[in-house]
Design a protein around this motif. Structure first.
Motif, PDB file in Angstrom:
ATOM      1  N   ALA A 101       0.860  -1.185   0.000  1.00 26.90           N
ATOM      2  CA  ALA A 101       0.000   0.000   0.000  1.00 26.90           C
ATOM      3  C   ALA A 101       0.897   1.235   0.000  1.00 26.90           C
ATOM      4  O   ALA A 101       0.747   2.138   0.828  1.00 26.90           O
ATOM      5  CB  ALA A 101      -0.923  -0.006   1.223  1.00 26.90           C
ATOM      6  N   THR A 102       1.839   1.255  -0.933  1.00 27.30           N
ATOM      7  CA  THR A 102       2.902   2.264  -0.932  1.00 27.30           C
ATOM      8  C   THR A 102       2.513   3.559  -1.626  1.00 27.30           C
ATOM      9  O   THR A 102       3.298   4.509  -1.648  1.00 27.30           O
ATOM     10  CB  THR A 102       4.169   1.688  -1.590  1.00 27.30           C
ATOM     11  N   GLY A 103       1.309   3.616  -2.209  1.00 25.04           N
ATOM     12  CA  GLY A 103       0.805   4.880  -2.731  1.00 25.04           C
ATOM     13  C   GLY A 103       1.531   5.373  -3.964  1.00 25.04           C
ATOM     14  O   GLY A 103       2.239   4.637  -4.650  1.00 25.04           O
ATOM     15  N   SER A 104       1.337   6.652  -4.238  1.00 26.46           N
ATOM     16  CA  SER A 104       1.963   7.322  -5.384  1.00 26.46           C
ATOM     17  C   SER A 104       2.717   8.541  -4.865  1.00 26.46           C
ATOM     18  O   SER A 104       2.127   9.392  -4.204  1.00 26.46           O
ATOM     19  CB  SER A 104       0.894   7.752  -6.399  1.00 26.46           C
ATOM     20  N   ASP A 105       4.005   8.604  -5.163  1.00 31.06           N
ATOM     21  CA  ASP A 105       4.847   9.622  -4.549  1.00 31.06           C
ATOM     22  C   ASP A 105       5.528  10.551  -5.547  1.00 31.06           C
ATOM     23  O   ASP A 105       6.222  11.485  -5.152  1.00 31.06           O
ATOM     24  CB  ASP A 105       5.923   8.961  -3.686  1.00 31.06           C
ATOM     25  N   LYS A 106       5.332  10.307  -6.864  1.00 29.97           N
ATOM     26  CA  LYS A 106       5.994  11.132  -7.869  1.00 29.97           C
ATOM     27  C   LYS A 106       4.963  11.819  -8.750  1.00 29.97           C
ATOM     28  O   LYS A 106       3.787  11.464  -8.757  1.00 29.97           O
ATOM     29  CB  LYS A 106       6.906  10.257  -8.741  1.00 29.97           C
ATOM     30  N   ASP A 107       5.425  12.809  -9.513  1.00 23.31           N
ATOM     31  CA  ASP A 107       4.538  13.498 -10.447  1.00 23.31           C
ATOM     32  C   ASP A 107       4.397  12.715 -11.739  1.00 23.31           C
ATOM     33  O   ASP A 107       5.376  12.179 -12.261  1.00 23.31           O
ATOM     34  CB  ASP A 107       5.096  14.891 -10.775  1.00 23.31           C
ATOM     35  N   ALA A 108       3.165  12.670 -12.253  1.00 21.87           N
ATOM     36  CA  ALA A 108       2.958  12.097 -13.579  1.00 21.87           C
ATOM     37  C   ALA A 108       3.665  12.981 -14.608  1.00 21.87           C
ATOM     38  O   ALA A 108       3.709  14.205 -14.460  1.00 21.87           O
ATOM     39  CB  ALA A 108       1.471  12.008 -13.883  1.00 21.87           C
ATOM     40  N   PRO A 109       4.208  12.390 -15.655  1.00 23.22           N
ATOM     41  CA  PRO A 109       4.950  13.188 -16.642  1.00 23.22           C
ATOM     42  C   PRO A 109       4.026  14.068 -17.485  1.00 23.22           C
ATOM     43  O   PRO A 109       2.877  13.718 -17.753  1.00 23.22           O
ATOM     44  CB  PRO A 109       5.627  12.122 -17.517  1.00 23.22           C
ATOM     45  N   LEU A 110       4.534  15.231 -17.869  1.00 24.85           N
ATOM     46  CA  LEU A 110       3.836  16.140 -18.780  1.00 24.85           C
ATOM     47  C   LEU A 110       4.676  16.251 -20.050  1.00 24.85           C
ATOM     48  O   LEU A 110       5.779  16.788 -20.019  1.00 24.85           O
ATOM     49  CB  LEU A 110       3.656  17.524 -18.145  1.00 24.85           C
ATOM     50  N   ASN A 111       4.142  15.749 -21.149  1.00 23.16           N
ATOM     51  CA  ASN A 111       4.927  15.676 -22.383  1.00 23.16           C
ATOM     52  C   ASN A 111       4.593  16.835 -23.320  1.00 23.16           C
ATOM     53  O   ASN A 111       3.914  16.676 -24.333  1.00 23.16           O
ATOM     54  CB  ASN A 111       4.676  14.334 -23.073  1.00 23.16           C
ATOM     55  N   ILE A 112       5.040  18.034 -22.936  1.00 18.70           N
ATOM     56  CA  ILE A 112       4.938  19.193 -23.824  1.00 18.70           C
ATOM     57  C   ILE A 112       6.295  19.887 -23.855  1.00 18.70           C
ATOM     58  O   ILE A 112       7.086  19.765 -22.906  1.00 18.70           O
ATOM     59  CB  ILE A 112       3.837  20.190 -23.381  1.00 18.70           C
TER      60      ILE A 112
END
Length: 476
Positions: A101-112
């Motif tokens: 249950a380690t969750g999400s700790d980083k930002d999703a990438p933005l490809n622009i």
């Protein structure tokens, strides 16, 4: 052969997902022992390190989580990193089942184009800074007067609110001293929040959106030309009271025509980010967006009309992304542990015996606390079924809490416990009380968060912190 001892389960991650999964499992028909592992010395995960300290519902969530762990039947083992301090093989050896249950700790990438410019920041990194995460830098470059925030979820609102709010109005919260010092020098005047779709599609929660307008000397500006509704929008409003409330709040902001505050939050809808533009020195100078329009079902298409908004920094709040764990399968495209109903899947697509996932690392970073609870119900239901079918067994004879404590002790891991968190919790509250009345008569501080991992650990272990820096440096 019938198992005569309790089922021994390790839950990895002491945020809401891990705590709720542990709680649901503890109340199941199984006779079970549960150890809850956390890589930081303190529990609560993103509730402590991923939500703005002035978030309206933060206190109620922590109270609920506190009551679960305070019972004592779920044992907390903090300051233990799976992958370095102990391995997945260690967990298989000493537990019948493991839930990640380690969750999400980083930002999703933005490809622009321009997303990698020096003043283009991930919201997750900024949030970790202002929440005093021990692994993040102690200073943040707050130099821009005009800022863009990309995204229309509650993280985007948190980021916009913290950026625009006067630091004096944050001092009643638990923000660390280094964060207060950084925000005090913040020269911001305008924060622009951008969303691709319209009022009926934004993901703000009504409470958080209404609270945005209650910040002293901060105006919220919404533009009338950003209001449009198609058939899909009307259906969304009719079927969801939350959507209806969000549209109403945005409408109320749009109707306000007097804006006299020294700082402003602008909410722009129907703007799709196209490029982050740089000046001759390679620094952010503007955000280029394409105006969008609804196509009937609530989705949008580009219009070919482009807008440049002058900004000197951009914060990307378009979603979170999970980190892989050594020894556990991982879908790098989706940023989740591959699973079926919480049963983790191997490379052949078949469930791996005794290994499960729940929360954001299971389904991606969507949904609120209620989603996390229902998500845990599914995972625990499948774990219980597997246990009753006799499928779950540790790979060694040394099973459970005492065995793992002995292993951690032998390896010199300074692990913390629930009793240690109670010590740290009390220490932070004492720091807040010692601060006294906040300048301007805004009242005493509830707590001041300790940032240094070394100091957090020492306090949790009942050791002296004399001579220790409570802020410290990243990772220490």
């Amino acid at each position: 052969m019938t198992q005569t001892r309790p089922l021994s389960v390790a839950v990895i991650g002491a945020g809401p997902a891990g705590i709720y999964a542990s709680d649901i499992l503890s109340k199941s028909e199984l006779d079970v022992d549960i150890d809850l592992f956390e890589r930081l010395p303190a529990p609560y995960g993103l509730v402590r390190y991923g939500v703005a300290p002035d978030h309206p519902r933060i206190k109620q969530i922590i109270v609920a989580l506190y009551k679960i762990l305070q019972r004592g039947d779920i044992r907390l083992l903090g300051n233990v990193n799976v992958g370095t301090d102990i391995t997945v093989e260690d967990l298989h050896a000493h537990y019948d089942a493991v839930i990640f249950a380690t969750g999400s700790d980083k930002d999703a990438p933005l490809n622009i184009p321009g997303a990698d410019l020096p003043q283009s920041y991930g919201a997750a990194d900024f949030v970790s800074w202002y929440d005093g995460h021990p692994n993040y830098p102690r200073e943040w470059p707050l130099e821009a007067k005009e800022i863009a925030v990309l995204g229309v979820g509650n993280v985007a609102l948190d980021v916009a609110r913290v950026l625009a709010k006067h630091v004096e109005d944050l001092l009643v919260t638990e923000i660390p001293e280094n964060v207060a010092a950084g925000l005090r020098k913040n020269p911001v005047t305008d924060v622009h929040v951008f969303g691709r779709r319209g009022p009926a599609q934004v993901k703000f929660s009504p409470l958080e959106l209404r609270e945005l307008g209650h910040q002293p000397d901060v105006d919220v500006i919404v533009y009338e030309e950003d209001f449009d509704f198609d058939e899909g929008s009307e259906k969304a409003i009719a079927s969801s009271n939350q959507t209806k409330q969000v549209v109403k709040a945005l409408t109320n902001y749009a109707m306000q025509d007097e804006h006299t505050a020294s700082r402003r939050i602008h909410i722009h809808m129907f703007h799709s980010p196209v490029e982050i533009l740089a000046d001759e020195s390679g620094n952010v100078r503007a955000l280029k967006t394409e105006r969008t329009r609804l196509v009937g079902d609530g989705s949008v298409e580009g219009t070919g009309q482009f807008v440049e908004t002058p900004v000197q920094a951009v914060y990307r709040a378009i979603g979170y992304f999970s980190s892989p764990i050594e020894g556990v399968p991982f879908d790098f495209k989706r940023g989740v542990i591959p699973n079926a109903g919480g049963r983790v899947l191997g490379e052949d697509g078949e469930p791996l015996t005794g290994i499960y996932a729940t929360g954001w690392v299971k389904r991606g970073p969507v949904g609120l606390i209620g989603s996390t609870k229902s998500d845990a119900q599914e995972t625990i239901g499948n774990l219980v079924a597997d246990a009753q079918a006799g499928k779950l067994h540790a790979t060694s004879d040394a099973v459970g809490h005492e065995a793992i404590v002995q292993l951690l002790t032998e390896r010199g891991v300074p692990f913390t416990t629930w009793e240690g968190w109670e010590l740290l919790n009390a220490y932070e509250e004492q720091l807040g009380a010692a601060y006294g009345e906040v300048e301007g008569g805004r009242g005493p501080r509830e707590r001041i968060k300790v940032v240094s991992r070394k100091a957090m650990t020492a306090i949790s272990l009942g050791e002296s912190v004399e001579g220790l820096d409570l802020i410290g440096q990243p990772g220490e």
